[in-house]
Design a protein around this motif. Structure first.
Motif, short mmCIF file in Angstrom:
data_model
loop_
_atom_site.label_atom_id
_atom_site.label_comp_id
_atom_site.label_asym_id
_atom_site.label_seq_id
_atom_site.Cartn_x
_atom_site.Cartn_y
_atom_site.Cartn_z
N GLY A 124 0.68 -1.19 0.08
CA GLY A 124 0.09 -0.02 -0.05
C GLY A 124 0.72 1.33 0.09
N ALA A 125 2.19 1.06 -0.12
CA ALA A 125 2.92 2.33 0.10
C ALA A 125 2.72 3.45 -1.10
N ARG A 126 2.48 2.63 -2.44
CA ARG A 126 2.36 3.58 -3.68
C ARG A 126 1.61 2.74 -4.59
N ASN B 16 -8.38 -10.11 -4.37
CA ASN B 16 -7.11 -10.52 -4.90
C ASN B 16 -6.65 -9.70 -6.00
N ILE B 17 -5.51 -9.11 -6.04
CA ILE B 17 -5.15 -8.21 -7.43
C ILE B 17 -4.21 -9.13 -8.33
N ALA B 18 -5.17 -9.42 -9.35
CA ALA B 18 -4.34 -10.33 -10.46
C ALA B 18 -4.19 -9.41 -11.43
N ASP C 269 7.19 -15.95 -5.49
CA ASP C 269 7.02 -15.78 -4.06
C ASP C 269 6.31 -14.79 -3.49
N ILE C 270 6.38 -13.55 -4.18
CA ILE C 270 5.68 -12.51 -3.86
C ILE C 270 4.21 -12.34 -4.48
N ASN C 271 4.24 -12.53 -5.67
CA ASN C 271 2.79 -12.56 -6.52
C ASN C 271 1.74 -13.77 -6.26
N ASN D 114 -5.17 -8.24 -1.32
CA ASN D 114 -3.80 -8.67 -1.71
C ASN D 114 -3.30 -8.16 -2.74
N ASN D 115 -2.63 -7.04 -2.84
CA ASN D 115 -2.17 -6.17 -3.99
C ASN D 115 -0.63 -6.09 -4.22
N ALA D 116 -0.16 -6.63 -3.20
CA ALA D 116 1.65 -6.39 -3.42
C ALA D 116 1.89 -7.18 -4.64
P1 NAD Z 1 3.78 -0.53 -7.50
O1 NAD Z 1 5.19 -1.28 -7.95
O2 NAD Z 1 3.68 1.00 -7.68
O3 NAD Z 1 3.39 -0.93 -6.16
C1 NAD Z 1 3.40 -2.42 -5.56
C2 NAD Z 1 3.76 -2.21 -4.24
O4 NAD Z 1 4.17 -3.62 -3.59
C3 NAD Z 1 5.24 -1.73 -3.85
O5 NAD Z 1 5.04 -0.42 -2.88
C4 NAD Z 1 6.16 -2.54 -3.45
O6 NAD Z 1 7.21 -2.17 -2.39
C5 NAD Z 1 5.36 -3.75 -2.59
N1 NAD Z 1 5.72 -4.97 -2.50
C6 NAD Z 1 6.47 -5.62 -3.19
N2 NAD Z 1 6.94 -6.55 -2.78
C7 NAD Z 1 6.19 -6.75 -1.56
C8 NAD Z 1 6.51 -7.90 -0.41
N3 NAD Z 1 7.14 -8.63 -0.52
N4 NAD Z 1 5.64 -7.57 0.71
C9 NAD Z 1 4.82 -6.28 0.80
N5 NAD Z 1 4.92 -5.41 -0.19
C10 NAD Z 1 5.71 -5.49 -1.11
O7 NAD Z 1 2.64 -1.53 -8.48
P2 NAD Z 1 1.43 -1.17 -8.73
O8 NAD Z 1 1.17 -1.05 -10.25
O9 NAD Z 1 0.52 -0.38 -7.79
O10 NAD Z 1 0.80 -2.81 -8.58
C11 NAD Z 1 0.05 -3.16 -7.56
C12 NAD Z 1 -0.57 -4.68 -7.91
O11 NAD Z 1 -1.34 -4.59 -9.28
C13 NAD Z 1 0.34 -5.77 -8.31
O12 NAD Z 1 0.02 -6.89 -7.85
C14 NAD Z 1 0.56 -5.85 -9.82
O13 NAD Z 1 1.08 -6.95 -10.39
C15 NAD Z 1 -1.15 -5.43 -10.21
N6 NAD Z 1 -1.29 -4.90 -11.52
C16 NAD Z 1 -0.42 -3.79 -11.82
C17 NAD Z 1 -0.76 -3.28 -13.14
C18 NAD Z 1 -0.11 -2.16 -13.62
O14 NAD Z 1 -0.07 -2.12 -14.93
N7 NAD Z 1 0.38 -1.13 -12.91
C19 NAD Z 1 -1.71 -3.91 -14.11
C20 NAD Z 1 -2.29 -5.28 -13.75
C21 NAD Z 1 -1.81 -5.52 -12.29
#
Ligand code: NAD
Length: 274
Positions: free
Chosen positions: A13-15, A134-136, A107-109, A84-86
């Motif tokens: 949730g940081a960004r 869950n964010i896929a 591991d993360i996804n 679950n967004n990370a």
């Molecule tokens: P982002 O990189 O801006 O933010 C993701 C955050 O997850 C970061 O702050 C990061 O520090 C954190 N993170 C990474 N590993 C972690 C861990 N082990 N534990 C806790 N936090 C962790 O990315 P985003 O674009 O905001 O993506 C968020 C979600 O949306 C992801 O699951 C991504 O796959 C999904 N998504 C993004 C897009 C896109 O185009 N941006 C498209 C489809 C899906």
């Protein structure tokens, strides 16, 4: 159902999408907690938003995840919604991907999502209510060159979430999948997106998540147009869908067409090099 007063936990949730979602829900009166492995940024974001609970959370570490959820429940009360967004998206050819990075993506996804779902659902089933979101990604339904392991991880999230949904629908616990199109966050830095299709903004995904909390559904794709295109591609002959992939430039977006200088900082963070 209204989101006001609901206790909502957002991982990563940081960004990006996580922060946009926290902002939208906080404005609507939800009690929001954000956790992120990037402790400095999550503290800045949590302070700026004026949240009560924010801090370090590593979704790949059961102890870290459990401690975070315990702290949320101690300060805010039982968790109504876990998002679950990370997630991370390193790009490139799979034969060049270091095994360490392959494992990190999974591991993360994948593991992080399964772990979070389990820990939250255990608490929710006991109370007979709750919602795991869950964010896929639409990449979880679209084979994409340059994203092989990422696609595999998102296909896995969809399969897991749909199965868990069937397992808990009679127990008062909802499971939903969110499938965003390419969205303007650091994750897509240095990439051009699909020709003719606009990237979404993080706020678009946040709004879809708000509606999902108000009215739980199996899944939501954002944008609606991108979701429809991906869904209809399944009914096309493979030669036609591959022609569309070429026309939209998607066969090179995550390979030769990446602006590596613009993407360097994200790749370093995603790969765990910084
Ligand atoms: P982002 O990189 O801006 O933010 C993701 C955050 O997850 C970061 O702050 C990061 O520090 C954190 N993170 C990474 N590993 C972690 C861990 N082990 N534990 C806790 N936090 C962790 O990315 P985003 O674009 O905001 O993506 C968020 C979600 O949306 C992801 O699951 C991504 O796959 C999904 N998504 C993004 C897009 C896109 O185009 N941006 C498209 C489809 C899906």
């Amino acid at each position: 159902m209204t989101v006001e007063g609901k206790v909502v936990v957002i991982t990563g949730g940081a960004r990006g999408i996580g922060l946009a979602t926290a902002t939208a829900l906080h404005r609507l009166g939800a009690k929001v907690a954000i956790g992120d492995v990037d402790e400095t940024t999550v503290k800045e974001s949590g302070t700026e938003l004026g949240l009560d609970v924010y801090g370090k959370l590593d979704v790949t570490d059961p102890e870290s995840f459990t401690t975070f959820l315990d702290e949320v429940e101690r300060q805010l009360g039982p968790i109504d919604v876990l998002i679950n967004n990370a997630g991370i998206m390193p790009t490139g050819r799979v034969i060049d991907e270091p095994d360490r990075v392959t494992r990190r993506i999974l591991d993360i996804n994948v593991y992080g999502v399964v772990l979070g779902s389990k820990l939250a659902a255990q608490r929710m089933v006991r109370r007979g209510s709750g919602h795991v979101i869950n964010i896929a990604s639409l990449a979880g339904e679209t084979p994409t060159a340059g994203l092989a392991t990422y696609c595999a991880s998102k296909y896995a999230v969809i399969g897991f979430t749909e199965s868990a949904r069937m397992e808990y629908r009679e127990k008062g616990v909802s499971f939903s999948t969110v499938l965003p199109t390419f969205t303007n966050t650091e994750l897509t830095a240095g990439t051009a997106g699909a020709k003719g299709l606009k990237n979404a903004e993080p706020e678009d995904i946040a709004n879809a998540i708000v509606s999902l909390i108000e009215k739980p559904r199996r899944r939501v794709a954002v944008t609606r147009l991108a979701g429809l295109l991906v869904a209809s591609a399944k009914f096309l002959p493979i030669a036609v869908s591959e022609f569309i992939v070429k026309k939209t430039g998607m066969d090179h977006v995550f390979l030769e067409n990446v602006d590596t200088a613009q993407r360097a900082a994200y790749e370093a963070r995603a790969r765990g090099d910084v």
